[in-house]
Design a protein around this motif. Structure first.
Motif, PDB file in Angstrom:
ATOM      1  N   ILE A 138       0.831  -1.207   0.000  1.00 27.09           N
ATOM      2  CA  ILE A 138       0.000   0.000   0.000  1.00 27.09           C
ATOM      3  C   ILE A 138       0.865   1.256   0.000  1.00 27.09           C
ATOM      4  O   ILE A 138       0.668   2.167  -0.822  1.00 27.09           O
ATOM      5  CB  ILE A 138      -0.939  -0.004   1.225  1.00 27.09           C
ATOM      6  CG1 ILE A 138      -1.936  -1.161   1.110  1.00 27.09           C
ATOM      7  CG2 ILE A 138      -1.684   1.325   1.349  1.00 27.09           C
ATOM      8  CD1 ILE A 138      -2.710  -1.429   2.380  1.00 27.09           C
ATOM      9  N   ASN A 139       1.803   1.326   0.911  1.00 24.52           N
ATOM     10  CA  ASN A 139       2.591   2.549   1.078  1.00 24.52           C
ATOM     11  C   ASN A 139       3.578   2.785  -0.055  1.00 24.52           C
ATOM     12  O   ASN A 139       4.055   3.916  -0.229  1.00 24.52           O
ATOM     13  CB  ASN A 139       3.334   2.521   2.411  1.00 24.52           C
ATOM     14  CG  ASN A 139       2.388   2.542   3.593  1.00 24.52           C
ATOM     15  OD1 ASN A 139       1.241   2.962   3.482  1.00 24.52           O
ATOM     16  ND2 ASN A 139       2.860   2.075   4.744  1.00 24.52           N
ATOM     17  N   GLU A 140       3.861   1.741  -0.834  1.00 25.46           N
ATOM     18  CA  GLU A 140       4.818   1.912  -1.926  1.00 25.46           C
ATOM     19  C   GLU A 140       4.134   1.736  -3.288  1.00 25.46           C
ATOM     20  O   GLU A 140       3.834   2.718  -3.964  1.00 25.46           O
ATOM     21  CB  GLU A 140       5.973   0.916  -1.766  1.00 25.46           C
ATOM     22  CG  GLU A 140       6.807   1.163  -0.514  1.00 25.46           C
ATOM     23  CD  GLU A 140       7.929   0.156  -0.357  1.00 25.46           C
ATOM     24  OE1 GLU A 140       8.137  -0.650  -1.288  1.00 25.46           O
ATOM     25  OE2 GLU A 140       8.591   0.162   0.696  1.00 25.46           O
ATOM     26  N   SER A 141       3.838   0.524  -3.683  1.00 26.58           N
ATOM     27  CA  SER A 141       3.325   0.262  -5.037  1.00 26.58           C
ATOM     28  C   SER A 141       1.955   0.895  -5.268  1.00 26.58           C
ATOM     29  O   SER A 141       1.749   1.655  -6.219  1.00 26.58           O
ATOM     30  CB  SER A 141       3.263  -1.242  -5.292  1.00 26.58           C
ATOM     31  OG  SER A 141       4.537  -1.837  -5.143  1.00 26.58           O
ATOM     32  N   PHE A 142       0.975   0.571  -4.397  1.00 29.52           N
ATOM     33  CA  PHE A 142      -0.385   1.060  -4.612  1.00 29.52           C
ATOM     34  C   PHE A 142      -0.481   2.580  -4.439  1.00 29.52           C
ATOM     35  O   PHE A 142      -1.272   3.240  -5.108  1.00 29.52           O
ATOM     36  CB  PHE A 142      -1.356   0.364  -3.660  1.00 29.52           C
ATOM     37  CG  PHE A 142      -1.624  -1.064  -4.031  1.00 29.52           C
ATOM     38  CD1 PHE A 142      -1.814  -1.429  -5.350  1.00 29.52           C
ATOM     39  CD2 PHE A 142      -1.683  -2.061  -3.072  1.00 29.52           C
ATOM     40  CE1 PHE A 142      -2.058  -2.743  -5.708  1.00 29.52           C
ATOM     41  CE2 PHE A 142      -1.932  -3.376  -3.409  1.00 29.52           C
ATOM     42  CZ  PHE A 142      -2.107  -3.722  -4.742  1.00 29.52           C
ATOM     43  N   ASN A 156     -11.819   0.732 -13.037  1.00 29.26           N
ATOM     44  CA  ASN A 156     -10.388   0.849 -13.310  1.00 29.26           C
ATOM     45  C   ASN A 156      -9.561   0.506 -12.078  1.00 29.26           C
ATOM     46  O   ASN A 156      -8.510  -0.148 -12.173  1.00 29.26           O
ATOM     47  CB  ASN A 156     -10.066   2.265 -13.791  1.00 29.26           C
ATOM     48  CG  ASN A 156      -8.646   2.398 -14.297  1.00 29.26           C
ATOM     49  OD1 ASN A 156      -8.069   1.448 -14.822  1.00 29.26           O
ATOM     50  ND2 ASN A 156      -8.063   3.567 -14.130  1.00 29.26           N
ATOM     51  N   ILE A 157     -10.039   0.926 -10.916  1.00 21.12           N
ATOM     52  CA  ILE A 157      -9.332   0.629  -9.666  1.00 21.12           C
ATOM     53  C   ILE A 157      -9.239  -0.876  -9.441  1.00 21.12           C
ATOM     54  O   ILE A 157      -8.167  -1.424  -9.163  1.00 21.12           O
ATOM     55  CB  ILE A 157     -10.042   1.327  -8.486  1.00 21.12           C
ATOM     56  CG1 ILE A 157      -9.818   2.838  -8.558  1.00 21.12           C
ATOM     57  CG2 ILE A 157      -9.559   0.770  -7.152  1.00 21.12           C
ATOM     58  CD1 ILE A 157     -10.678   3.626  -7.609  1.00 21.12           C
ATOM     59  N   ASP A 158     -10.376  -1.558  -9.561  1.00 22.29           N
ATOM     60  CA  ASP A 158     -10.376  -3.010  -9.341  1.00 22.29           C
ATOM     61  C   ASP A 158      -9.591  -3.747 -10.413  1.00 22.29           C
ATOM     62  O   ASP A 158      -9.000  -4.801 -10.144  1.00 22.29           O
ATOM     63  CB  ASP A 158     -11.817  -3.517  -9.301  1.00 22.29           C
ATOM     64  CG  ASP A 158     -12.522  -3.128  -8.007  1.00 22.29           C
ATOM     65  OD1 ASP A 158     -11.842  -2.623  -7.102  1.00 22.29           O
ATOM     66  OD2 ASP A 158     -13.744  -3.323  -7.917  1.00 22.29           O
ATOM     67  N   LYS A 159      -9.576  -3.217 -11.625  1.00 23.44           N
ATOM     68  CA  LYS A 159      -8.787  -3.840 -12.687  1.00 23.44           C
ATOM     69  C   LYS A 159      -7.294  -3.773 -12.354  1.00 23.44           C
ATOM     70  O   LYS A 159      -6.570  -4.765 -12.486  1.00 23.44           O
ATOM     71  CB  LYS A 159      -9.063  -3.140 -14.019  1.00 23.44           C
ATOM     72  CG  LYS A 159      -8.280  -3.717 -15.180  1.00 23.44           C
ATOM     73  CD  LYS A 159      -8.571  -2.958 -16.465  1.00 23.44           C
ATOM     74  CE  LYS A 159      -7.725  -3.508 -17.621  1.00 23.44           C
ATOM     75  NZ  LYS A 159      -7.971  -2.756 -18.881  1.00 23.44           N
ATOM     76  N   GLU A 163      -4.807  -7.003 -11.610  1.00 27.05           N
ATOM     77  CA  GLU A 163      -3.584  -7.258 -12.367  1.00 27.05           C
ATOM     78  C   GLU A 163      -2.372  -7.354 -11.448  1.00 27.05           C
ATOM     79  O   GLU A 163      -1.502  -8.225 -11.632  1.00 27.05           O
ATOM     80  CB  GLU A 163      -3.385  -6.145 -13.400  1.00 27.05           C
ATOM     81  CG  GLU A 163      -4.420  -6.150 -14.518  1.00 27.05           C
ATOM     82  CD  GLU A 163      -4.272  -4.965 -15.446  1.00 27.05           C
ATOM     83  OE1 GLU A 163      -3.460  -4.055 -15.118  1.00 27.05           O
ATOM     84  OE2 GLU A 163      -4.956  -4.924 -16.492  1.00 27.05           O
ATOM     85  N   TYR A 164      -2.303  -6.479 -10.455  1.00 23.28           N
ATOM     86  CA  TYR A 164      -1.176  -6.508  -9.525  1.00 23.28           C
ATOM     87  C   TYR A 164      -1.176  -7.799  -8.708  1.00 23.28           C
ATOM     88  O   TYR A 164      -0.139  -8.445  -8.521  1.00 23.28           O
ATOM     89  CB  TYR A 164      -1.248  -5.292  -8.598  1.00 23.28           C
ATOM     90  CG  TYR A 164      -0.064  -5.126  -7.677  1.00 23.28           C
ATOM     91  CD1 TYR A 164       1.053  -4.398  -8.078  1.00 23.28           C
ATOM     92  CD2 TYR A 164      -0.047  -5.704  -6.408  1.00 23.28           C
ATOM     93  CE1 TYR A 164       2.144  -4.235  -7.233  1.00 23.28           C
ATOM     94  CE2 TYR A 164       1.038  -5.555  -5.564  1.00 23.28           C
ATOM     95  CZ  TYR A 164       2.132  -4.824  -5.986  1.00 23.28           C
ATOM     96  OH  TYR A 164       3.214  -4.672  -5.155  1.00 23.28           O
ATOM     97  N   GLU A 170       1.348 -15.263  -9.086  1.00 21.47           N
ATOM     98  CA  GLU A 170       2.206 -16.097  -9.928  1.00 21.47           C
ATOM     99  C   GLU A 170       3.607 -16.200  -9.340  1.00 21.47           C
ATOM    100  O   GLU A 170       4.209 -17.287  -9.333  1.00 21.47           O
ATOM    101  CB  GLU A 170       2.264 -15.502 -11.335  1.00 21.47           C
ATOM    102  CG  GLU A 170       3.022 -16.339 -12.344  1.00 21.47           C
ATOM    103  CD  GLU A 170       2.372 -17.683 -12.592  1.00 21.47           C
ATOM    104  OE1 GLU A 170       3.103 -18.617 -12.987  1.00 21.47           O
ATOM    105  OE2 GLU A 170       1.137 -17.811 -12.403  1.00 21.47           O
ATOM    106  N   GLU A 171       4.126 -15.097  -8.817  1.00 19.12           N
ATOM    107  CA  GLU A 171       5.439 -15.130  -8.176  1.00 19.12           C
ATOM    108  C   GLU A 171       5.415 -16.037  -6.939  1.00 19.12           C
ATOM    109  O   GLU A 171       6.365 -16.789  -6.686  1.00 19.12           O
ATOM    110  CB  GLU A 171       5.860 -13.711  -7.783  1.00 19.12           C
ATOM    111  CG  GLU A 171       6.120 -12.792  -8.973  1.00 19.12           C
ATOM    112  CD  GLU A 171       6.440 -11.375  -8.530  1.00 19.12           C
ATOM    113  OE1 GLU A 171       6.412 -11.124  -7.294  1.00 19.12           O
ATOM    114  OE2 GLU A 171       6.712 -10.526  -9.395  1.00 19.12           O
TER     115      GLU A 171
END
Length: 568
Positions: A138-142, A156-159, A163-164, A170-171
């Motif tokens: 949250i504090n970095e990527s999002f 768009n937010i949920d999309k 995706e993230y 997968e990782e």
């Protein structure tokens, strides 16, 4: 009193003039003065009682829409003292940063009372790691990903969230597989020594008479292993809920109304996405450019090549394509839905506007359903039955036969009527005549599509809708062929309480205007708390009634409100 009123007016003029002078001097080097001066000049003319409030409201309407400027993830405690996640949303509203709301989410696992201490400690460690990872996301990527987006753009937010998460999942899957492989390599198989076989005596032991052999109990299946949880996944659900709450607060409506509007907007958005997918699927292939030396040969080949697929937009706002079979358009819609991760019969239902009166070849006395393919009225019943077997998502047939084929309507009703909407449109073009002659020739069907044309009056619609309601038949309002940009049809349909409205495709301004009006009415009803949310499955929840004494009497069932679209 007259002197006091005069003094008040002079004071107000002085304040306005002083405000105008100060504002122009203060903003002399910006673009604001010209617009501000225009507003103040208007205020001098109108002389509002609260000119400061007038000015604030005016420029508030010109401000940028609220956008997300910060997301903050925090660790808090849940109801039993375990760590969980909280997300705070800060938005820029009217050029000022403001904390709008916060949201929390429950932990991903439940611990049973008989859980061992080792399992409890392991769960606590995993929970702390998951919360810490979520806060990091949250504090970095999002925080970087959503900065500048509008909180009302839930799709768009949920999309972006999906995706993230898919990437992180997968990782995590690759990491878990690598750990399992490493553990398998490090594990040393135990050395097993073969046991000597027991000597056989040569005599077979038989079962003693009078005793039943013991029954072997079936082994209990072991519990399924718990589904692995991606550490940090709490951030996805918590952000989605937090931004939905923020959007509801900003738009000044309750959260449940905001969710209801999202659901309504999704219905029309689905149809628009399907239409776009159909445009892509029917895009003609690009022919490679031919060389100069092969000009004559390519021109000869072009004459032998099949004609390109016909694709155009009709006056009804619907996509028109060339087809060699009845199943081809339906297969295209099925493919389009699959590309959009939609399921026919669950997310989307189909209605076929057959327009049988336009297919009749009177020289042959049959329906020409495809070029050179003719079917009798009796054979048309089999055609529709075969289509419903191949495409169970079909729930509505509009004008499947001419109104003159009364006997075939009865056969089709008896064959499909208990599970499908059979709707007549061509046989009730004139609403006023339908009222004048109640016994006029109309097929026995589940409902009628009425159109507001010619001498039709509002009271005519009131009477005919009541007449159909008394008969337990569906009243549908439809757009005429020569459509205009007047959106009153939507208000008329909502006011009459019709079950469906038929507007055509999501193209051409005269039809899109009505879809926009439909959304506006729904939003207004939602804000006033008068919007009824029903389960979409009830639209096609057919219940057979007891048969009437008359042979051609058709049983009908009441249905909820929805949208019928003409031939996507």
């Amino acid at each position: 009193m007259a002197c006091r009123d005069s003094d008040d007016k002079q004071q107000r003029r002085f304040n306005l003039a002083d405000l105008k002078h100060q504002a122009v001097e203060y903003y002399r080097n910006n673009e604001v003065p010209q617009r501000l001066e225009e507003v103040l000049n208007t205020m001098f003319y109108q002389r509002p009682a609260d000119f400061y409030g007038y000015l604030a409201n005016y420029f508030a309407g010109l401000s940028q829409p609220p956008v997300i400027c910060k997301l903050s993830g925090k660790k808090i405690l849940d109801g039993i003292g375990r760590p969980t996640l909280e997300v705070e949303v800060t938005c820029r509203i009217r050029e000022r940063e403001k904390r709008v709301c916060s949201s929390t989410i429950s932990s991903h696992a439940e611990m049973l009372e008989n859980t061992s201490n080792e399992a409890f400690d392991a769960d606590e460690r995993e929970r702390r790691e998951s919360v810490n990872t979520a806060i990091e996301w949250i504090n970095e990527s999002f925080n970087e990903m959503f900065r500048g987006l509008q909180p009302t753009d839930q799709d768009n937010i949920d999309k972006l969230l999906g995706e993230y998460f898919s990437k992180k999942a997968e990782e995590d899957k690759i990491r878990r597989e690598a750990e399992k492989e490493k553990e398998a390599q490090e594990a040393v198989p135990p050395v097993s020594h073969p046991q000597p076989a027991a000597p056989q005596s040569g005599k077979k032991k038989g079962t003693k008479q009078g005793k039943k052999p013991s029954l072997v109990e079936k082994p209990i299946l072991p519990a399924e292993p718990p589904e692995p949880i991606v550490k940090g996944s709490m951030a996805v659900g918590c952000i989605s809920l937090a931004l939905a709450k923020a959007a509801a607060i900003i738009t000044e409506i309750p959260l449940y109304m905001h969710i209801a509007l999202l659901k309504a907007n999704q219905a029309i958005k689905r149809c628009l996405d399907i239409q776009k997918q159909l445009m892509k699927l029917t895009e003609p292939p690009v022919q490679p450019p031919s060389s100069v030396g092969e000009g004559k040969k390519s021109s000869r080949d072009a004459k032998k090549a099949p004609p390109p697929v016909l694709r155009k937009m009709s006056h009804l706002g619907c996509l028109v394509i060339g087809s060699e079979s009845l199943e081809h358009p339906l297969t295209l819609i099925q493919t389009a839905c699959a590309n959009l991760s939609m399921e026919l019969g669950t997310d989307v239902h189909l209605g076929l506007n057959c327009a049988a009166h336009e297919l009749m070849d009177y020289s042959k006395g049959k329906y020409e359903i495809l070029f050179g393919v003719h079917k009798s009225a009796e054979e048309m019943v089999d055609v529709y039955l075969e289509l419903t077997n191949k495409f169970p998502s079909i729930k509505t047939f509009i004008d499947p036969l001419r109104k003159e084929d009364k006997q075939q309507w009865i056969v089709l009703r008896n064959t499909l009527g208990a599970k499908y909407h059979l709707i007549a449109e061509d046989s009730c073009r004139n609403v006023s005549k339908l009222l004048e002659d109640d016994s006029m020739s109309t097929p026995k069907c589940r409902g009628f599509i009425l159109k507001y044309t010619n001498e039709t009056k509002i009271t005519d619609f009131l009477q005919v809708s009541q007449l159909l309601e008394d008969r337990k038949q569906i009243c549908i309002l439809g757009s005429p062929d020569g459509e205009s940009i007047d959106d009153s049809l939507v208000d008329l349909a909502v006011g009459l309480g019709t079950k469906f409205i038929k507007l055509g495709g999501l193209s051409r301004g005269e039809r899109v205007t009505k879809y926009n009006r439909l959304l506006a009415v729904e939003e207004e009803l939602s804000k006033n708390g008068r919007l009824c949310e029903r389960d979409e499955r009830d639209l096609f929840d057919f219940v057979e009634e007891e048969e009437e004494e008359e042979e051609d009497e058709f049983d009908c069932t009441d249905f909820d409100t929805g949208i019928v679209q003409a031939a996507l």
